[in-house]
Motif scaffolding. Sequence first.
Motif, PDB file in Angstrom:
ATOM      1  N   VAL A 114       0.572  -1.436   0.180  1.00  0.00           N
ATOM      2  CA  VAL A 114       0.038  -0.029  -0.031  1.00  0.00           C
ATOM      3  C   VAL A 114       0.814   1.338   0.256  1.00  0.00           C
ATOM      4  O   VAL A 114       0.777   2.200  -0.638  1.00  0.00           O
ATOM      5  CB  VAL A 114      -0.996  -0.013   1.290  1.00  0.00           C
ATOM      6  N   ILE A 115       1.878   1.209   0.689  1.00  0.00           N
ATOM      7  CA  ILE A 115       2.778   2.454   0.883  1.00  0.00           C
ATOM      8  C   ILE A 115       3.471   2.753  -0.707  1.00  0.00           C
ATOM      9  O   ILE A 115       3.511   3.723  -0.708  1.00  0.00           O
ATOM     10  CB  ILE A 115       3.801   2.240   1.879  1.00  0.00           C
ATOM     11  N   SER A 116       3.727   1.660  -1.310  1.00  0.00           N
ATOM     12  CA  SER A 116       4.636   1.963  -2.434  1.00  0.00           C
ATOM     13  C   SER A 116       3.783   2.475  -3.564  1.00  0.00           C
ATOM     14  O   SER A 116       3.943   3.172  -4.227  1.00  0.00           O
ATOM     15  CB  SER A 116       5.191   0.469  -2.966  1.00  0.00           C
ATOM     16  N   LYS A 117       2.165   2.254  -3.478  1.00  0.00           N
ATOM     17  CA  LYS A 117       1.329   2.728  -4.496  1.00  0.00           C
ATOM     18  C   LYS A 117       1.046   4.390  -4.117  1.00  0.00           C
ATOM     19  O   LYS A 117       0.941   5.059  -4.982  1.00  0.00           O
ATOM     20  CB  LYS A 117       0.148   2.092  -4.474  1.00  0.00           C
ATOM     21  N   TRP A 118       0.935   4.467  -2.824  1.00  0.00           N
ATOM     22  CA  TRP A 118       0.516   6.073  -2.339  1.00  0.00           C
ATOM     23  C   TRP A 118       1.847   6.856  -2.290  1.00  0.00           C
ATOM     24  O   TRP A 118       1.610   8.125  -2.457  1.00  0.00           O
ATOM     25  CB  TRP A 118       0.044   6.097  -1.031  1.00  0.00           C
ATOM     26  N   GLY A 125      13.040   6.436   1.656  1.00  0.00           N
ATOM     27  CA  GLY A 125      13.776   6.213   2.912  1.00  0.00           C
ATOM     28  C   GLY A 125      12.938   6.843   4.206  1.00  0.00           C
ATOM     29  O   GLY A 125      12.848   6.289   5.130  1.00  0.00           O
ATOM     30  N   LEU A 126      12.722   8.330   3.979  1.00  0.00           N
ATOM     31  CA  LEU A 126      12.103   8.853   4.965  1.00  0.00           C
ATOM     32  C   LEU A 126      10.671   8.325   5.282  1.00  0.00           C
ATOM     33  O   LEU A 126      10.394   8.074   6.451  1.00  0.00           O
ATOM     34  CB  LEU A 126      11.730  10.373   4.508  1.00  0.00           C
ATOM     35  N   ILE A 127      10.036   8.024   4.507  1.00  0.00           N
ATOM     36  CA  ILE A 127       8.692   7.284   4.306  1.00  0.00           C
ATOM     37  C   ILE A 127       8.560   6.067   5.333  1.00  0.00           C
ATOM     38  O   ILE A 127       7.918   5.896   6.360  1.00  0.00           O
ATOM     39  CB  ILE A 127       7.815   7.185   3.207  1.00  0.00           C
ATOM     40  N   LEU A 128       9.521   5.278   4.881  1.00  0.00           N
ATOM     41  CA  LEU A 128       9.643   3.872   5.555  1.00  0.00           C
ATOM     42  C   LEU A 128      10.189   4.150   7.039  1.00  0.00           C
ATOM     43  O   LEU A 128       9.935   3.258   7.808  1.00  0.00           O
ATOM     44  CB  LEU A 128      10.584   3.041   4.670  1.00  0.00           C
TER      45      LEU A 128
END
Length: 204
Positions: A114-118, A125-128
Motif C-alpha cells: 500500500v505504501i509503495s502505491k501511495w 527512505g524517510l517514509i519507511l
Amino acid sequence: TATGARIPYSIAKGSLNKDPGWSPFNAGDGQLLLGTLDTIFMFAYAGAMPIMGAIADRIHQPTFLFLGLLIIASMLVLVGLAEPWRIHSYTYFALTSFVGGCAQSICYPCVIGVISKWCGKSNIGLILGIWSSCTPIGTILGKLGGTAALSSGWQAVFISAGLATAVIAVVTLLCLVSDPYDVQLLRPGEASALHQQNLSTRLA
C-alpha cells in the motif's frame, strides 16, 4: 497493532511460570516451553513471509491485512480462553503460536504494498523510516496495555490484546484505501509524466 500483539507472552510469562502459574508452564521446564513458543512463532513468521508476500501482490491488500489481523486476534483470544476452558495442552499453545506467526507475516507485505502505491520512490527512505517507528510505538502501547490487564489475570493480557487487534482490523478494512486509483487519483510521479507527455504532444 501487529507488533503490540506479540507482547502478551513476554508480559504473562511470569504469571504462567510461577507457582501456582499454569500447567504445563509452571513445571521445571516451564521457561524452556515458553521459549520454544517464541521460536515456533518466529519460525512460522519467517517461513510464511515469502508466501504471504506473493499472495498480497495478487489480492486486495486491505482485505488480506484485515484477515491477518483477525487471525492474530483470534489466536490471542484463544490463548486467553485456555484459562476458563481449563486447557493445559502444550500442543494447543504451540498451534496458536504457529498460526499467529503465519498470520503476522501477512501484515508487512500488505503495508509495504500500500505504501509503495501511495508514496512511490521519492523520499521512500524517510517514509519507511517514519512507518518503521510503529515497531517501538506498538511495543510501548502493547506493554502498557498488557501490564494494565495483568492485574485481572494472565488470560486478560491475551484477551484484551486480541480484542484491540480485532477492532483495528475492522478499522483497517473500512478506512485503508489500497490504491490511489480506487479514489480516482494518480499514483506518485504519474501527474508529472502525464504533463510531459502532453507537452511533447503539443510540440510535435
